[in-house]
Design an enzyme around this catalytic site. Structure first.
Site, PDB file in Angstrom:
ATOM      1  N   GLY A   1      56.942 -26.064 -11.132  1.00  9.94           N
ATOM      2  CA  GLY A   1      55.602 -26.652 -11.037  1.00  9.94           C
ATOM      3  C   GLY A   1      54.537 -25.596 -10.836  1.00  9.94           C
TER       4      GLY A   1
ATOM      5  N   SER B   1      58.094 -20.806 -10.014  1.00  8.38           N
ATOM      6  CA  SER B   1      57.954 -20.488 -11.432  1.00  8.38           C
ATOM      7  C   SER B   1      57.519 -21.762 -12.144  1.00  8.38           C
ATOM      8  CB  SER B   1      59.288 -20.020 -12.000  1.00  8.38           C
ATOM      9  OG  SER B   1      60.173 -21.115 -12.047  1.00  8.38           O
ATOM     10  N   LYS B   2      57.330 -21.648 -13.438  1.00  6.29           N
ATOM     11  CA  LYS B   2      56.903 -22.806 -14.235  1.00  6.29           C
ATOM     12  C   LYS B   2      57.818 -23.992 -14.012  1.00  6.29           C
ATOM     13  CE  LYS B   2      53.877 -22.431 -17.937  1.00  6.29           C
ATOM     14  NZ  LYS B   2      53.472 -21.452 -18.829  1.00  6.29           N
ATOM     15  N   ARG B   3      59.106 -23.671 -13.947  1.00 11.06           N
ATOM     16  CA  ARG B   3      60.128 -24.693 -13.773  1.00 11.06           C
ATOM     17  C   ARG B   3      59.883 -25.513 -12.491  1.00 11.06           C
ATOM     18  NH1 ARG B   3      65.012 -23.616 -11.210  1.00 11.06           N
ATOM     19  NH2 ARG B   3      64.328 -21.466 -11.025  1.00 11.06           N
TER      20      ARG B   3
END
Ligand code: GLU
Length: 470
Positions: free
Chosen positions: A248, A244-246
């Site tokens: 990377g 996920s965005k978290r």
């Protein structure tokens, strides 16, 4: 496909999001496979989802691929431009009796779905128009076109990574290939495009594996030769969860901003999920020479920033100094208050061989070079302030003329510093550390002689004077 058929691979991103590292790795594997076999690597922008696709996303994908050095060998194919061809193939299937018109209304389909779910069955189309006379079509309903899929037997795929995978045809319903508004469905468009582009190997994320059975049915219905498929495992975050965005799952261009080198990111992505013995550091040339699909593992891989950063440091030390200096100067130029002129450029170039020894990213490298660009008065960090005691300042005042008398070469400076330390019964570090604080405002820098030489006589002496007077 004969032995002489040139290998053609493609990367087929949907411009509905960013080019993240999962996509970058898929592109890299397609690129390496094609290059290894002397074939071509193509790009198809799958922009049929008009509502979610944006030109900005396409731009970011193209920029990201360019940054990674994964440019396609032919101009990109835009899927949206090929809708007429997708419809043509659907009509061909219809004429050949391999597809049929379905007049089921939305309400009917909704009901079918609800009943299946209530009965605990997977929601599948029940084939109600498969053998029905289109003459019975209700007025005013625009038909969709559905593939007349085989109902018995199995559909099997020899996947080059996953091995043999199969599904009972009874599990698959007659999918829509052309919607009632005349637009192609995604699975159909992909098959037509891959066929027309002469794709021999489809290498993509294993989240597409289940789509493959349906796509194979379209190839079979058209009597087209199928490409070979290779479904590569996804990249997960360090915690094993879907990226996920978290973790990377950001644009690869974010990695550029964070100071990673494209060759380091490619090397890292290659090693993530593909192995060749113990080889860790692989250049593009070596990767092309060694890459094979047999080396791709079947398990999901985990993103490891520490490892990527380590690899980046290795690549940074091997990188060309002029290129690094250019990047560092560009980053410094974005810092407010810094003026990048010829003098600063010369200083950064001169010190680059020493600076790059201690940085792991270009951001760190730029930070370590910052003192070369900062105008006076310097600001001093806490540690530097503590070093600049009255005694240290007095020492620097007596050191200054000794430095001034040298030719300001690294060797000349080194000799002067050593002589001064010996004469005043100090260790070299006791001289170098306050000097470093005065010159850089910090307590870390490359070797002090190289630092002085890079700053040059005038600037070095001015900075020393700034702490010894007033
Ligand atoms: N457009 C698909 C995606 O972005 C890839 C489809 C394919 O490779 O066949 O996930």
């Amino acid at each position: 496909m004969t032995a002489e058929t040139p290998i053609r691979t493609r990367f087929a991103p949907s411009p509905t999001g960013l080019l993240h590292i999962g996509g970058a790795r898929t592109a890299l594997f397609n690129y390496l496979f094609a290059r290894h076999h002397g074939g071509s690597f193509l790009l198809r922008i799958e922009d049929t989802d008009r509502a979610r696709s944006t030109p900005e996303a396409t731009e970011v994908i193209l920029k990201g691929l360019d940054w990674l050095g994964l440019n396609p060998d032919e101009p990109p194919v835009y899927q949206s431009a090929r809708e007429a061809r997708h419809a043509e193939v659907a009509r061909q299937l219809l004429e050949q009796g391999r597809a049929y018109r379905c007049f089921a209304t939305k309400a009917e389909l909704d009901q079918m779905r609800a009943e299946a779910i209530a009965a605990g069955r997977p929601p599948r189309y029940d084939g109600r128009w498969r053998d029905r006379d289109p003459g019975e079509a209700p007025p005013g309903v625009k038909p969709s076109i559905r593939l007349r899929a085989p109902q018995e037997g199995v559909t099997e795929v020899e996947d080059l990574v996953q091995g043999t995978v199969r599904v009972a045809n009874a599990e698959l319903d007659d999918m829509i290939i052309l919607r009632s508004d005349g637009t192609p469905t995604y699975l159909h468009a992909v098959v037509v495009d891959d066929h027309d582009m002469g794709i021999t190997h489809v290498i993509r994320g294993d989240d597409h594996l289940t789509n493959t059975f349906r796509q194979v049915q379209i190839y079979n219905a058209m009597g087209w030769e199928k490409p070979r498929f290779a479904h590569i495992p996804l990249i997960h975050g360090a915690d094993g969860a879907k990226l996920s965005k978290r973790h990377g799952a950001v644009s690869v261009l974010e990695f550029e901003r964070e100071g990673f080198l494209p060759e380091a990111l490619c090397n890292y992505l290659l090693r993530l999920g593909w192995g060749h013995g113990d080889a860790e550091i692989l250049s593009r040339e070596q990767a092309i020479e060694l890459f094979d699909l047999g080396g791709v593992g079947r398990a999901a891989s985990r993103m490891d920033y520490a490892k990527l950063t380590h690899l980046n440091g290795v690549w940074l030390r091997q990188a060309d100094d002029t290129r690094l200096a250019r990047d560092v100067l560009r980053r410094l130029a974005e810092e407010p208050g810094l003026v990048i002129d010829d003098t600063v450029e010369a200083r950064v170039s001169l010190l680059m061989p020493a600076l790059k020894e201690r940085a792991k990213t270009l951001v760190e490298l730029a930070a370590s070079a910052g003192f070369l660009a900062r105008p006076q008065p310097l600001t001093f960090d806490t540690k530097a302030q503590l070093l600049l005691t009255p005694e240290a300042r007095t020492m620097l005042a007596s050191l200054a003329p000794r430095l001034e008398a040298t030719d300001f070469s690294v060797a000349g400076i080194d000799a002067a510093l050593r002589a001064f330390a010996e004469e005043t019964s100090r260790k070299l570090g006791q001289v170098a550390q306050p000097l470093r604080a005065a010159l850089t405002g910090t307590t870390t820098s490359p070797p002090i002689d190289a630092t002085l030489a890079a700053l040059g006589r005038t600037e070095s002496l001015a900075r020393i004077r700034a702490v010894t007077t007033g």
